[in-house]
Structures are given as C-alpha cells and as structure tokens.
Design a protein around this motif. Structure first.
Motif, PDB file in Angstrom:
ATOM      1  N   CYS A   7     -32.452  52.970 -10.346  1.00  0.00           N
ATOM      2  CA  CYS A   7     -31.531  53.743  -9.975  1.00  0.00           C
ATOM      3  C   CYS A   7     -31.152  53.639  -8.197  1.00  0.00           C
ATOM      4  N   GLY A   8     -29.766  53.038  -8.239  1.00  0.00           N
ATOM      5  CA  GLY A   8     -29.630  52.841  -6.625  1.00  0.00           C
ATOM      6  C   GLY A   8     -29.365  51.411  -6.785  1.00  0.00           C
ATOM      7  N   ALA A   9     -29.293  50.770  -7.867  1.00  0.00           N
ATOM      8  CA  ALA A   9     -29.188  49.097  -8.153  1.00  0.00           C
ATOM      9  C   ALA A   9     -28.069  48.627  -7.162  1.00  0.00           C
ATOM     10  N   GLY A  10     -27.079  49.527  -6.766  1.00  0.00           N
ATOM     11  CA  GLY A  10     -25.788  48.945  -6.048  1.00  0.00           C
ATOM     12  C   GLY A  10     -26.157  48.969  -4.541  1.00  0.00           C
ATOM     13  N   GLY A  11     -27.293  49.330  -4.151  1.00  0.00           N
ATOM     14  CA  GLY A  11     -27.558  49.504  -2.696  1.00  0.00           C
ATOM     15  C   GLY A  11     -28.244  48.272  -2.202  1.00  0.00           C
ATOM     16  N   ILE A  48     -22.057  52.158 -13.922  1.00  0.00           N
ATOM     17  CA  ILE A  48     -21.434  53.065 -12.774  1.00  0.00           C
ATOM     18  C   ILE A  48     -21.572  54.538 -13.146  1.00  0.00           C
ATOM     19  N   GLY A  49     -22.438  55.225 -12.390  1.00  0.00           N
ATOM     20  CA  GLY A  49     -22.369  56.684 -12.872  1.00  0.00           C
ATOM     21  C   GLY A  49     -23.207  57.573 -11.612  1.00  0.00           C
ATOM     22  N   ASP A  50     -22.893  58.951 -11.678  1.00  0.00           N
ATOM     23  CA  ASP A  50     -23.327  59.649 -10.986  1.00  0.00           C
ATOM     24  C   ASP A  50     -24.686  60.537 -11.336  1.00  0.00           C
ATOM     25  N   LEU A  51     -25.511  60.034 -10.765  1.00  0.00           N
ATOM     26  CA  LEU A  51     -26.931  60.762 -11.157  1.00  0.00           C
ATOM     27  C   LEU A  51     -27.086  62.103 -10.848  1.00  0.00           C
ATOM     28  N   GLN A  70     -36.676  54.897  -8.588  1.00  0.00           N
ATOM     29  CA  GLN A  70     -35.689  55.918  -8.057  1.00  0.00           C
ATOM     30  C   GLN A  70     -35.598  55.503  -6.837  1.00  0.00           C
ATOM     31  N   LEU A  71     -34.528  54.950  -6.519  1.00  0.00           N
ATOM     32  CA  LEU A  71     -33.978  54.519  -4.950  1.00  0.00           C
ATOM     33  C   LEU A  71     -32.877  55.211  -4.677  1.00  0.00           C
ATOM     34  N   ALA A  72     -32.059  56.024  -5.681  1.00  0.00           N
ATOM     35  CA  ALA A  72     -30.769  56.488  -5.211  1.00  0.00           C
ATOM     36  C   ALA A  72     -31.071  57.602  -4.517  1.00  0.00           C
ATOM     37  N   ALA A  73     -30.193  57.651  -3.119  1.00  0.00           N
ATOM     38  CA  ALA A  73     -30.251  58.765  -2.290  1.00  0.00           C
ATOM     39  C   ALA A  73     -29.089  58.931  -1.709  1.00  0.00           C
ATOM     40  N   ASP A  74     -28.561  59.770  -0.849  1.00  0.00           N
ATOM     41  CA  ASP A  74     -27.308  59.928   0.126  1.00  0.00           C
ATOM     42  C   ASP A  74     -28.174  59.626   1.164  1.00  0.00           C
ATOM     43  N   MET A  75     -27.969  58.520   1.842  1.00  0.00           N
ATOM     44  CA  MET A  75     -28.704  57.994   3.159  1.00  0.00           C
ATOM     45  C   MET A  75     -27.891  57.502   3.934  1.00  0.00           C
ATOM     46  N   ALA A  96     -30.849  66.709  -6.167  1.00  0.00           N
ATOM     47  CA  ALA A  96     -30.128  66.927  -7.556  1.00  0.00           C
ATOM     48  C   ALA A  96     -30.518  65.864  -8.326  1.00  0.00           C
ATOM     49  N   ILE A  97     -30.404  64.526  -7.723  1.00  0.00           N
ATOM     50  CA  ILE A  97     -30.794  63.201  -8.280  1.00  0.00           C
ATOM     51  C   ILE A  97     -32.275  63.341  -8.821  1.00  0.00           C
ATOM     52  N   ASN A  98     -33.147  63.773  -8.040  1.00  0.00           N
ATOM     53  CA  ASN A  98     -34.575  63.662  -8.134  1.00  0.00           C
ATOM     54  C   ASN A  98     -34.981  64.686  -9.414  1.00  0.00           C
ATOM     55  N   SER A 116     -38.868  56.208  -3.858  1.00  0.00           N
ATOM     56  CA  SER A 116     -38.881  55.954  -2.467  1.00  0.00           C
ATOM     57  C   SER A 116     -38.702  57.043  -1.382  1.00  0.00           C
ATOM     58  N   SER A 117     -39.899  57.245  -0.677  1.00  0.00           N
ATOM     59  CA  SER A 117     -39.567  58.266   0.248  1.00  0.00           C
ATOM     60  C   SER A 117     -39.439  57.530   1.684  1.00  0.00           C
ATOM     61  N   SER A 118     -39.758  58.282   2.513  1.00  0.00           N
ATOM     62  CA  SER A 118     -39.470  57.763   4.038  1.00  0.00           C
ATOM     63  C   SER A 118     -40.403  57.977   4.975  1.00  0.00           C
ATOM     64  N   GLU A 152     -35.930  66.692   2.630  1.00  0.00           N
ATOM     65  CA  GLU A 152     -35.771  66.333   1.159  1.00  0.00           C
ATOM     66  C   GLU A 152     -36.662  65.269   0.539  1.00  0.00           C
ATOM     67  N   LYS A 153     -37.083  64.297   1.478  1.00  0.00           N
ATOM     68  CA  LYS A 153     -37.919  63.532   1.042  1.00  0.00           C
ATOM     69  C   LYS A 153     -39.270  64.066   0.666  1.00  0.00           C
ATOM     70  N   LEU A 154     -39.678  64.920   1.589  1.00  0.00           N
ATOM     71  CA  LEU A 154     -40.818  65.374   1.258  1.00  0.00           C
ATOM     72  C   LEU A 154     -40.944  66.670   0.236  1.00  0.00           C
ATOM     73  N   HIS A 177     -40.650  52.212   5.920  1.00  0.00           N
ATOM     74  CA  HIS A 177     -40.438  52.438   7.401  1.00  0.00           C
ATOM     75  C   HIS A 177     -39.240  51.249   7.610  1.00  0.00           C
ATOM     76  N   ASN A 178     -38.095  51.706   7.902  1.00  0.00           N
ATOM     77  CA  ASN A 178     -36.809  50.942   8.268  1.00  0.00           C
ATOM     78  C   ASN A 178     -36.902  49.450   7.901  1.00  0.00           C
ATOM     79  N   ILE A 179     -36.548  49.473   6.600  1.00  0.00           N
ATOM     80  CA  ILE A 179     -36.176  48.111   5.895  1.00  0.00           C
ATOM     81  C   ILE A 179     -35.133  47.434   6.361  1.00  0.00           C
TER      82      ILE A 179
HETATM   83  P1  NAD Z   1     -28.442  52.255   0.196  1.00  0.00           P
HETATM   84  O1  NAD Z   1     -27.814  53.554   0.624  1.00  0.00           O
HETATM   85  O2  NAD Z   1     -28.182  50.992   0.185  1.00  0.00           O
HETATM   86  O3  NAD Z   1     -28.870  52.541  -1.555  1.00  0.00           O
HETATM   87  C1  NAD Z   1     -28.872  53.997  -2.125  1.00  0.00           C
HETATM   88  C2  NAD Z   1     -27.891  53.724  -3.238  1.00  0.00           C
HETATM   89  O4  NAD Z   1     -28.038  55.023  -3.758  1.00  0.00           O
HETATM   90  C3  NAD Z   1     -26.645  53.465  -2.855  1.00  0.00           C
HETATM   91  O5  NAD Z   1     -26.042  52.389  -3.398  1.00  0.00           O
HETATM   92  C4  NAD Z   1     -25.829  54.636  -3.210  1.00  0.00           C
HETATM   93  O6  NAD Z   1     -24.319  54.438  -3.956  1.00  0.00           O
HETATM   94  C5  NAD Z   1     -26.557  55.084  -4.340  1.00  0.00           C
HETATM   95  N1  NAD Z   1     -26.484  56.567  -4.879  1.00  0.00           N
HETATM   96  C6  NAD Z   1     -26.205  57.827  -3.797  1.00  0.00           C
HETATM   97  N2  NAD Z   1     -25.746  58.693  -4.450  1.00  0.00           N
HETATM   98  C7  NAD Z   1     -25.982  58.381  -5.781  1.00  0.00           C
HETATM   99  C8  NAD Z   1     -25.442  58.952  -6.980  1.00  0.00           C
HETATM  100  N3  NAD Z   1     -25.241  60.485  -7.053  1.00  0.00           N
HETATM  101  N4  NAD Z   1     -25.629  58.493  -8.056  1.00  0.00           N
HETATM  102  C9  NAD Z   1     -25.785  57.129  -8.371  1.00  0.00           C
HETATM  103  N5  NAD Z   1     -26.258  56.560  -7.138  1.00  0.00           N
HETATM  104  C10 NAD Z   1     -26.233  57.088  -5.872  1.00  0.00           C
HETATM  105  O7  NAD Z   1     -30.194  52.475   0.783  1.00  0.00           O
HETATM  106  P2  NAD Z   1     -31.223  51.688   0.718  1.00  0.00           P
HETATM  107  O8  NAD Z   1     -31.364  51.216   1.978  1.00  0.00           O
HETATM  108  O9  NAD Z   1     -31.220  50.677  -0.437  1.00  0.00           O
HETATM  109  O10 NAD Z   1     -32.636  52.643   0.313  1.00  0.00           O
HETATM  110  C11 NAD Z   1     -32.947  52.922  -1.023  1.00  0.00           C
HETATM  111  C12 NAD Z   1     -33.985  54.112  -0.989  1.00  0.00           C
HETATM  112  O11 NAD Z   1     -35.103  53.876  -0.020  1.00  0.00           O
HETATM  113  C13 NAD Z   1     -33.358  55.482  -0.546  1.00  0.00           C
HETATM  114  O12 NAD Z   1     -33.775  56.584  -1.340  1.00  0.00           O
HETATM  115  C14 NAD Z   1     -33.602  55.528   1.103  1.00  0.00           C
HETATM  116  O13 NAD Z   1     -33.902  56.898   1.131  1.00  0.00           O
HETATM  117  C15 NAD Z   1     -35.228  54.866   0.769  1.00  0.00           C
HETATM  118  N6  NAD Z   1     -35.626  54.480   2.270  1.00  0.00           N
HETATM  119  C16 NAD Z   1     -34.922  53.354   2.793  1.00  0.00           C
HETATM  120  C17 NAD Z   1     -35.123  52.773   3.993  1.00  0.00           C
HETATM  121  C18 NAD Z   1     -34.348  51.793   4.669  1.00  0.00           C
HETATM  122  O14 NAD Z   1     -34.982  51.270   5.767  1.00  0.00           O
HETATM  123  N7  NAD Z   1     -33.538  50.945   4.000  1.00  0.00           N
HETATM  124  C19 NAD Z   1     -36.181  53.505   4.892  1.00  0.00           C
HETATM  125  C20 NAD Z   1     -36.734  54.734   4.100  1.00  0.00           C
HETATM  126  C21 NAD Z   1     -36.389  55.044   2.847  1.00  0.00           C
END
Ligand code: NAD
Length: 326
Positions: A7-11, A48-51, A70-75, A96-98, A116-118, A152-154, A177-179
């Motif tokens: 989940c969040g494979a486009g990120g 393609i879908g809204d989780l 589960q990596l999808a998040a508004d971040m 809502a996603i979680n 994926s927490s933070s 929210e992560k907590l 931590h900051n990837i």
């Molecule tokens: P990213 O924003 O590149 O990927 C998150 C993906 O989730 C996006 O592609 C987005 O379109 C998708 N998404 C958001 N809302 C959605 C929805 N309603 N339905 C379907 N998809 C949805 O972020 P990332 O850097 O790849 O991070 C992945 C995860 O790791 C996240 O949960 C983030 O909070 C966590 N995280 C990342 C970091 C980092 O440094 N990158 C650090 C701490 C935690």
C-alpha cells in the motif's frame, strides 16, 4: 510463490520496496492514489485506488496475502507537516487508511502486516539538544510528538499492536528516520532535507548562494533507501513485533549536510539562513534495539547515499530546465 500487497506502492519507499520484493521472487500487488512519478512499477498488478475508502481496501485486500506492507500516508517534508495548515487532512487521511487496512487484514487472515511509523513519534522536549544522544524506542512515552503527523503515527502504532494482542494478527512496526535516495520527491514543498539540499545545490550556479531554513545547526540523521529496505525485510522475517527504529546513527548538522552535497557537486556556494519551519533541534536514531533483535543495524556512511542521490536529482533539475525552455 509468496504474495505481497504494497500500500503506497506509487510512493518513494513503496516503489523501491516493490522492486526489492520482485528481486526476492514475490508476486506483488501495488496500490496507490497515483502511479509512481519517476519510474515504471515493478509490481505484477498495480491498482489505482483511494485507501480511505473501505470498499477499495476490500477490493485490494481480497485474500490472505503472505505479507502486507502499509506505507500509504498523507505525508511530506517540513513544509507540509509543520505549518499546521494540513493537520486535519494529515490526521484524517492516514488514520482512515490504517483503520480500514488493519481490520480487513484481520478479516481475510493476512499472515503478516508491516506498518511504517516514524521518528516523528518521539517527544519534542527530548529533541531540543542538537547533540541528541539518540532516541531509544521506549522514550516515545510519555508522548508529546511535535506534529499531528507524529500523533497519528503513534495512534496507528497502538492500533496495529491492539490487533496483535486481541486478534493475533502478526504485526511488524518500524519507525523510519529520514529515508532518502533516488526516485523520491525532490521539489514542490513535500521533499525532505537531503532532496531539498541536492536540488538547491544542483540549481545554483557555482560561487552563488543557496537559502536554508534556520541557522543550519539543527541536527538529523539520514538513511539511504537500500539500508532501510534491508532493515525492513529483516524485521519482516523476524519474530519481533517492534516498534523498532530503522535509521542512521550518523548525526550531522544541516550545514554539514550542505557541505557534503557541495563537495559531491563540486560547487562552492554561500548559505543564506532564512526563517522557515525546522522541526525539532536534534534527532538521530538509537540502534541498540534493532541490533539486539535482528543482529543487524544500518552502517553505511551518509556520503555514500548522497553520492547516489545527487546525480539523480541533478538530472531531474536539468530535465525540468530544458522543459521550461521549450
Ligand atoms: P510517499 O509520500 O512517497 O509515499 C506515500 C504514498 O502513499 C504516496 O504515493 C501516496 O500517493 C500514497 N497515498 C496517500 N494517501 C493515499 C490514499 N488515500 N490511498 C492510496 N494511497 C495513498 O512517502 P514515503 O517516503 O514513501 O513514505 C512511506 C511511508 O513511510 C509513509 O507512511 C511515511 O509516513 C513513512 N515514513 C517515511 C519516512 C521517510 O523519510 N521517507 C520517514 C518516516 C516515516
């Protein structure tokens, strides 16, 4: 063949994870609101879908996958999370996603699920020292994250852990931590410090100037994507639930980060410090627990990851400039 749902494979991390799972011979279904911005997906199926929509979650989570990530998040970067303007959507969307995913995972009998927490879960007041000695996992409580994103992560960590305790769902949780690395957001306000720094330096003319939010003495540690995935896969294969830090212990000031990138770019630039959102004063991972539980911890130097990331961002900057010229 093992089956995984990402989940969040486009990120950023999701895109890299799909590639890694394919190399390990998984059959992979990816789901995201959007296609990956920078590369073709390696997934066998990409939905393609809204989780936030439970019906979409039911559609993609329709069988007992061996592994769900589960990596999808508004971040976003500091420019998105710390202004306060996006608090309500960040909290609502990610929660809502979680809530959807964990409950359906339990219903369909998913074998193992990763959340994926933070590092953003850690209390603000223990990150006021730029010489922060590190953030052990148990220092998350008493809780006082510096952003609603962290709250929210907590909440979601606790949600997954409660499904583990009450329903026996096999859960794994990491606090990233900051990837950073190639194929990640590099412009537009959601990019993180390493990508923003690479972009500013790539855009600047030699002997010119770049802007930096704050005095540049705030500290962070940054982890290259390959090591993040190594830790994530090892955690998934272990019996340890977590939460566990996946981050680097190499702490640098933002000024030092800039100096490293300038050296890689072969540019000498001056820095103009301006007001802007900065987050906490000092943060780095404490890797005692990951090493104890997995016998492994990240070890590669920051510079090595920046050497792989800078050329990719420089290329994006070049492409954007030539598009604007047309
Ligand atoms: P990213 O924003 O590149 O990927 C998150 C993906 O989730 C996006 O592609 C987005 O379109 C998708 N998404 C958001 N809302 C959605 C929805 N309603 N339905 C379907 N998809 C949805 O972020 P990332 O850097 O790849 O991070 C992945 C995860 O790791 C996240 O949960 C983030 O909070 C966590 N995280 C990342 C970091 C980092 O440094 N990158 C650090 C701490 C935690």
């Amino acid at each position: 063949m093992k089956k995984a749902l990402v989940c969040g494979a486009g990120g950023f991390i999701g895109g890299h994870l799909v590639k890694r799972l394919k190399k390990e011979d998984f059959w992979v279904r990816g789901v995201d609101l959007k296609h990956h911005e920078f590369c073709e997906t390696a997934a066998d199926e990409f939905v393609i879908g809204d989780l936030r929509d439970p019906l979409v979650c039911k559609k993609v989570l329709d069988e007992p996958f061996d592994e769900v990530y589960q990596l999808a998040a508004d971040m976003g970067g500091a420019g998105y999370i710390f202004t306060g303007d996006n608090d309500a959507v960040v909290m609502h969307n990610s929660a809502a996603i979680n809530l959807n995913i964990v409950d359906i995972a339990k219903d369909v009998g998913v074998k193992k699920i990763f959340y994926s927490s933070s590092a953003c879960v850690y209390p603000q007041h223990i990150q006021e020292d730029p010489d922060n000695p590190g953030l052990p996992e148990d220092s998350a409580y008493p809780a006082h994250p510096d952003s609603e994103y962290g709250w929210e992560k907590l909440f979601s960590e606790r949600l997954y852990l409660s499904y583990y305790r009450n329903f026996g769902l096999e859960v794994r949780i990491a606090r990233f931590h900051n990837i950073f690395g190639p194929d990640g957001t590099w412009t537009g306000g959601r990019e993180k410090a390493p990508a923003a720094m690479c972009r500013k330096i790539a855009e600047a003319l030699n002997h010119g100037e770049i802007e930096m939010w704050g005095d540049g003495l705030q500290t962070r540690s940054f982890l290259y994507i390959d090591e993040c995935l190594e830790g994530l896969r090892k955690l998934m294969d272990s019996t340890f639930t977590g939460p566990v830090n996946i981050g680097s212990e190499e702490m640098v000031t933002i000024n030092q980060l800039a100096a490293m990138v300038m050296e890689i770019a072969g540019k000498e630039l001056s820095i103009r410090h301006i007001d802007g959102p900065q987050g906490v004063r000092g943060r780095k991972s404490d890797n005692t627990l990951i090493f104890e539980k997995l016998g492994w911890k990240p070890s590669r130097p920051l510079k090595e990851g920046l050497e792989k990331t800078y050329p990719w961002i420089e290329e994006q900057v070049r492409k954007q400039k030539s598009k604007l010229r047309k």
